[in-house]
Scaffold this motif. Structure first.
Motif, PDB file in Angstrom:
ATOM      1  N   GLU A 176      37.633  48.224  32.580  1.00 40.90           N
ATOM      2  CA  GLU A 176      38.400  47.393  33.758  1.00 40.90           C
ATOM      3  C   GLU A 176      38.735  49.185  34.850  1.00 40.90           C
ATOM      4  N   GLU A 177      39.225  50.240  34.187  1.00 38.84           N
ATOM      5  CA  GLU A 177      38.959  51.925  34.563  1.00 38.84           C
ATOM      6  C   GLU A 177      38.078  52.386  35.277  1.00 38.84           C
ATOM      7  N   LEU A 178      37.115  52.042  34.811  1.00 41.79           N
ATOM      8  CA  LEU A 178      36.035  52.648  35.648  1.00 41.79           C
ATOM      9  C   LEU A 178      35.718  51.900  36.629  1.00 41.79           C
ATOM     10  N   MET A 179      35.615  50.543  36.568  1.00 41.19           N
ATOM     11  CA  MET A 179      35.414  49.823  37.821  1.00 41.19           C
ATOM     12  C   MET A 179      36.322  49.954  39.131  1.00 41.19           C
ATOM     13  N   THR A 180      37.827  49.897  38.410  1.00 39.61           N
ATOM     14  CA  THR A 180      39.091  50.480  39.662  1.00 39.61           C
ATOM     15  C   THR A 180      38.531  51.713  40.395  1.00 39.61           C
ATOM     16  N   LEU A 234      34.461  38.146  30.866  1.00 37.63           N
ATOM     17  CA  LEU A 234      33.576  36.799  32.561  1.00 37.63           C
ATOM     18  C   LEU A 234      35.366  36.419  33.032  1.00 37.63           C
ATOM     19  N   ASP A 235      36.680  36.205  32.039  1.00 34.78           N
ATOM     20  CA  ASP A 235      37.924  36.711  33.088  1.00 34.78           C
ATOM     21  C   ASP A 235      37.907  38.025  33.302  1.00 34.78           C
ATOM     22  N   ARG A 236      37.885  39.247  32.571  1.00 35.28           N
ATOM     23  CA  ARG A 236      38.337  40.295  33.621  1.00 35.28           C
ATOM     24  C   ARG A 236      37.210  40.551  34.762  1.00 35.28           C
ATOM     25  N   ALA A 237      35.923  40.598  34.056  1.00 37.20           N
ATOM     26  CA  ALA A 237      35.093  40.517  35.733  1.00 37.20           C
ATOM     27  C   ALA A 237      35.776  39.829  37.032  1.00 37.20           C
ATOM     28  N   LEU A 238      36.015  38.498  36.314  1.00 37.58           N
ATOM     29  CA  LEU A 238      36.383  38.146  37.858  1.00 37.58           C
ATOM     30  C   LEU A 238      37.860  38.325  38.192  1.00 37.58           C
ATOM     31  N   ALA A 239      38.621  39.121  36.893  1.00 35.33           N
ATOM     32  CA  ALA A 239      40.087  39.584  37.741  1.00 35.33           C
ATOM     33  C   ALA A 239      39.325  41.185  38.856  1.00 35.33           C
ATOM     34  N   LEU A 240      38.768  40.906  38.493  1.00 34.08           N
ATOM     35  CA  LEU A 240      38.257  42.158  39.266  1.00 34.08           C
ATOM     36  C   LEU A 240      38.152  42.417  40.538  1.00 34.08           C
ATOM     37  N   GLY A 241      37.571  41.013  40.467  1.00 34.89           N
ATOM     38  CA  GLY A 241      36.692  40.550  42.351  1.00 34.89           C
ATOM     39  C   GLY A 241      34.926  40.804  41.885  1.00 34.89           C
ATOM     40  N   LEU A 242      34.049  40.670  40.954  1.00 37.44           N
ATOM     41  CA  LEU A 242      33.029  41.506  40.191  1.00 37.44           C
ATOM     42  C   LEU A 242      32.255  40.844  41.050  1.00 37.44           C
TER      43      LEU A 242
END
Length: 315
Positions: A73-77, A100-108
């Protein structure tokens, strides 16, 4: 000035291919010393600046299983701050619905799942049997595609398994088709322990074609354990495949094969494609520079033959 290969186009080659860069994820995931998130972000940026069209950034796997990627998460942010909306286009691996939930939360917008062509590896890597793995992937792929994401499916142990030995071609085709039937847009066939040979590559791609899966839906992912990766790429090119996975500097390894030298190096692939006159859009000197930079952070030289050769060549 970086040396360049002699160019001699070969009949039967595709005009252009896509290099799918996996260094930041597959290359770094087995590193025991934690690489700072700032270094990872800079590495991704350098690879994109080198012209690589696809750079897989990380995996949303549980930190207990892959501590190196606990900072996903920190990397993608950070990459979003660095690259803007382009960061949302970087693929990430999602092992399950939680990932997948984590990826969706970041809008990937691009995710991948990782399956097995063999029972033993499915048990060891996924804690599920060969048939049971699809029940785990089905809701991931369905939810991702419903949300407008594209899904890539990796299939490991396609050319050999360290516990089961030779893997029947028909078994690989069945496993791959089941992943595609779930809704994956592309299937990456992995030579996880690097035992594949050129004839085997041609036979496997032809078998998929006979089963209704053309080479345009396939990617090939080779390890260079026995020095066969480039020969296998050449066989894949002749069979019509136009997407090849590679890792900058040859980063990565295979814990299931003794003396494994890791993924096919992006620089080695670029050198060969350039020599064949096949377009790829990648700046060789820039990738070499990025790999050398990362090797410095890892404290060891790159295993890539091209990186080593260019480091020793006169300017």
């Amino acid at each position: 000035m970086t040396a360049l290969p002699m160019v001699e186009p070969e009949a039967g080659m595709p005009q252009r291919v896509t290099i799918y860069e996996v260094g930041p994820r597959d290359g770094l995931q087995n590193e025991k010393a934690i690489v700072p998130v700032e270094v990872k972000a800079a590495f991704v940026g350098r690879l994109l600046d080198a012209g690589l069209p696809v750079v897989e950034a990380t995996s949303f796997v549980h930190p207990r299983w892959v501590p190196q990627l606990a900072d996903a998460e920190e990397l993608m942010t950070g990459l979003t701050a660095q690259l803007g909306d382009a960061a949302a286009g970087l693929p990430v691996l999602v092992p399950n619905e939680r990932g997948l939930d984590r990826a969706l939360a970041l809008g990937l917008r691009h995710v991948a799942v990782f399956g097995s062509a063999t029972e033993t590896f499915a048990r060891k890597n996924l804690n599920r049997g060969l048939d049971e793995q699809y029940a785990m992937f089905e809701p991931v792929v369905a939810r991702a595609t419903d949300a407008g994401l594209t899904v890539r499916a990796y299939l490991s142990m396609c050319f050999g398994d360290p516990w089961e030995g030779a893997v029947p071609v028909a078994q690989v085709v069945e496993a791959g088709r089941r992943l595609l039937d779930l809704g994956a847009a592309q299937l990456s066939l992995g030579d996880t322990i690097g035992v594949g040979t050129a004839g085997h590559v041609g036979r496997l791609v032809a078998a998929f074609d006979d089963a209704g899966v053309g080479p345009e839906r396939l990617a090939l992912h080779f390890h260079d354990t026995y020095g066969q990766a480039l020969a296998n790429v050449h066989a894949g090119l002749r069979a019509g495949v136009t997407t090849f996975d590679a890792s900058a500097g040859g980063l990565g390894g295979c814990p299931y094969a003794k003396s494994a030298t890791g993924n096919l190096a992006t620089e080695d692939l670029v050198w060969m494609l350039t020599g064949l006159g096949v377009e790829h859009g990648v700046d060789l000197a820039a990738v070499v520079e990025a790999s050398t930079w990362m090797a410095g952070h890892l404290g060891r030289p790159s295993p890539s033959a091209v990186v080593r050769a260019l480091a020793q060549s006169p300017e």
